[in-house]
Design an enzyme around this catalytic site. Structure first.
Site, PDB file in Angstrom:
ATOM      1  N   VAL A 111      29.594  11.734  33.455  1.00 21.06           N
ATOM      2  CA  VAL A 111      30.748  11.120  34.108  1.00 21.06           C
ATOM      3  C   VAL A 111      30.784  11.466  35.597  1.00 21.06           C
ATOM      4  O   VAL A 111      31.782  11.267  36.265  1.00 21.06           O
ATOM      5  CB  VAL A 111      32.070  11.563  33.425  1.00 21.06           C
ATOM      6  CG1 VAL A 111      32.132  11.036  31.997  1.00 21.06           C
ATOM      7  CG2 VAL A 111      32.237  13.084  33.437  1.00 21.06           C
ATOM      8  N   ASP A 112      29.660  12.003  36.119  1.00 16.16           N
ATOM      9  CA  ASP A 112      29.656  12.542  37.472  1.00 16.16           C
ATOM     10  C   ASP A 112      29.216  11.561  38.562  1.00 16.16           C
ATOM     11  O   ASP A 112      29.259  11.883  39.742  1.00 16.16           O
ATOM     12  CB  ASP A 112      28.763  13.798  37.533  1.00 16.16           C
ATOM     13  CG  ASP A 112      27.372  13.551  36.941  1.00 16.16           C
ATOM     14  OD1 ASP A 112      26.817  12.443  37.142  1.00 16.16           O
ATOM     15  OD2 ASP A 112      26.842  14.459  36.280  1.00 16.16           O
ATOM     16  N   HIS A 127      30.583   7.123  28.847  1.00 15.67           N
ATOM     17  CA  HIS A 127      31.803   7.932  28.734  1.00 15.67           C
ATOM     18  C   HIS A 127      32.697   7.800  29.963  1.00 15.67           C
ATOM     19  O   HIS A 127      33.557   8.640  30.206  1.00 15.67           O
ATOM     20  CB  HIS A 127      31.442   9.407  28.493  1.00 15.67           C
ATOM     21  CG  HIS A 127      30.735   9.632  27.184  1.00 15.67           C
ATOM     22  ND1 HIS A 127      30.051  10.782  26.890  1.00 15.67           N
ATOM     23  CD2 HIS A 127      30.599   8.828  26.101  1.00 15.67           C
ATOM     24  CE1 HIS A 127      29.526  10.674  25.658  1.00 15.67           C
ATOM     25  NE2 HIS A 127      29.839   9.502  25.179  1.00 15.67           N
ATOM     26  N   CYS A 135      45.685   4.124  34.207  1.00 11.05           N
ATOM     27  CA  CYS A 135      47.086   4.381  33.844  1.00 11.05           C
ATOM     28  C   CYS A 135      47.261   4.157  32.342  1.00 11.05           C
ATOM     29  O   CYS A 135      46.868   3.126  31.817  1.00 11.05           O
ATOM     30  CB  CYS A 135      48.011   3.451  34.631  1.00 11.05           C
ATOM     31  SG  CYS A 135      49.730   3.567  34.095  1.00 11.05           S
ATOM     32  N   CYS A 195      52.462   0.649  38.415  1.00 10.17           N
ATOM     33  CA  CYS A 195      53.638   0.362  37.582  1.00 10.17           C
ATOM     34  C   CYS A 195      54.783   1.315  37.909  1.00 10.17           C
ATOM     35  O   CYS A 195      55.855   1.220  37.329  1.00 10.17           O
ATOM     36  CB  CYS A 195      53.282   0.413  36.091  1.00 10.17           C
ATOM     37  SG  CYS A 195      52.878   2.052  35.452  1.00 10.17           S
ATOM     38  N   SER A 234      19.404  15.319  27.035  1.00  7.58           N
ATOM     39  CA  SER A 234      20.482  15.316  26.054  1.00  7.58           C
ATOM     40  C   SER A 234      19.977  15.943  24.773  1.00  7.58           C
ATOM     41  O   SER A 234      18.868  15.652  24.338  1.00  7.58           O
ATOM     42  CB  SER A 234      20.968  13.894  25.770  1.00  7.58           C
ATOM     43  OG  SER A 234      21.936  13.907  24.737  1.00  7.58           O
ATOM     44  N   SER A 235      20.797  16.810  24.180  1.00  3.95           N
ATOM     45  CA  SER A 235      20.423  17.387  22.892  1.00  3.95           C
ATOM     46  C   SER A 235      20.816  16.428  21.761  1.00  3.95           C
ATOM     47  O   SER A 235      20.563  16.693  20.606  1.00  3.95           O
ATOM     48  CB  SER A 235      21.103  18.742  22.706  1.00  3.95           C
ATOM     49  OG  SER A 235      22.492  18.603  22.895  1.00  3.95           O
ATOM     50  N   LEU A 277      13.635  18.874  33.282  1.00  6.07           N
ATOM     51  CA  LEU A 277      13.596  17.541  33.893  1.00  6.07           C
ATOM     52  C   LEU A 277      13.165  17.601  35.356  1.00  6.07           C
ATOM     53  O   LEU A 277      12.493  16.705  35.853  1.00  6.07           O
ATOM     54  CB  LEU A 277      14.977  16.894  33.804  1.00  6.07           C
ATOM     55  CG  LEU A 277      15.473  16.596  32.382  1.00  6.07           C
ATOM     56  CD1 LEU A 277      16.932  16.194  32.417  1.00  6.07           C
ATOM     57  CD2 LEU A 277      14.641  15.517  31.745  1.00  6.07           C
TER      58      LEU A 277
HETATM   59 ZN   LIG Z   1      50.574   2.094  35.631  1.00  3.11          ZN
END
Ligand SMILES: [Zn+2]
Length: 290
Positions: A111-112, A127, A135, A195, A234-235, A277
């Site tokens: 996610v980096d 992910h 939101c 919102c 990845s394991s 790697l």
């Molecule tokens: Zn919102």
């Protein structure tokens, strides 16, 4: 006496890996091991197993306002390190293979954002990504960097001492750090601008949360059209990534796994490179990219 000055970098099974990737249309599935050289720890790797931190779960984040507040306070402190993380040779190698036309798709569990920072395009973030917020009320997606500006304005004096001490607290893969419980009351969280009040969540899939079905379908489609599936760092502990190895094996698509240490997919792999790697990927690009 020959002219040999230094032994070549020995990477086991590099010939087999080179042949597979050299065929083209390799789809990469990357995990936390690709980003450890960039200073982002792996929950399940050598450093991860030593950590006390338990990852945020979907249940805690959505049902427990205090848990959510705790996450954001910790994330606010940890964000700088995530924002400053730089791609490593592994990320750059994947981008080079993509530019050379050998990699047909990149699916990442990370996610980096470091694949993209390393020059890769069309990265499918299984992910999600820490660079965005979503939101929980209206679904608006916004920039994490802009949230950081708002948080700085709302928290001019918030400089808690991290639990582990030191000026640079160790950041967790979710982008948060350990903080003492009493520090949380001093943190002010802001809400959704679109919102006007919805709670914000990083646009990442937490533990206990399912990956959006359209994203999974897109990844399956890349894998089933690939000439090979190449797992990097990845394991394959979680099914969210392992299922693509199972699908490739079922479809007769060759699977290569490059990971230091054993993985759950080892008996499905046609090529298995058990080495860091940072050594394997530059050696691979040296052979394949002109
Ligand atoms: Zn919102």
């Amino acid at each position: 006496m020959g002219g040999v000055t230094a032994p070549p970098t020995v990477v086991p099974d590099l010939d087999e890996l080179t042949a597979l990737v050299g065929n083209g249309n390799a789809v990469v599935l990357s995990g936390a091991g690709l980003s450890t050289d960039s200073g982002i720890p792996d929950y399940r790797g050598a450093t991860g197993s030593l950590r006390r931190h338990t990852p945020m779960t979907w249940q805690t984040f959505t049902r427990d306002p205090r848990g959510r507040h705790r996450y954001w306070a910790r994330s606010y402190v940890g964000w700088r390190q995530i924002a400053e993380a730089r791609p490593n040779d592994g990320h750059r190698a994947v981008a080079a293979l993509q530019q050379a036309g050998l990699v047909g798709g990149i699916v990442t569990q990370n996610v980096d954002g470091l694949h993209q920072a390393g020059g890769a395009v069309d990265v499918l973030e299984l992910h999600g990504g820490l660079d965005r917020t979503v939101c929980l009320q209206c679904g608006d997606v916004a920039s994490r960097a802009e949230l950081d500006v708002r948080l700085r304005e709302a928290n001019p004096g918030f400089r808690p001492e991290p639990v582990e001490g030191g000026a640079e607290p160790a950041v967790n893969p979710d982008g948060d750090v350990e903080l003492p419980e009493e520090a949380l009351d001093d943190f002010v969280m802001v809400e959704c601008l679109a919102c006007g009040g919805g709670p914000l969540k990083p646009d990442v899939v937490f533990f206990g949360e399912t990956v959006p079905p359209d994203r999974v379908a897109q990844a399956y489609s890349l894998v089933t059209c690939a000439r090979s599936l190449v797992v990097l760092g990845s394991s394959l502990t979680v099914m969210s990534g392992y299922r693509f190895v199972l699908r490739a094996a079922k479809e007769g698509i060759p699977v290569a796994i490059v990971n230091a240490g054993p993985t759950r997919g080892d008996d499905k792999a046609d090529v298995r490179v058990d080495a860091p790697l940072g050594r394997v990927l530059p050696a691979l690009t040296a052979r394949l990219v002109r």
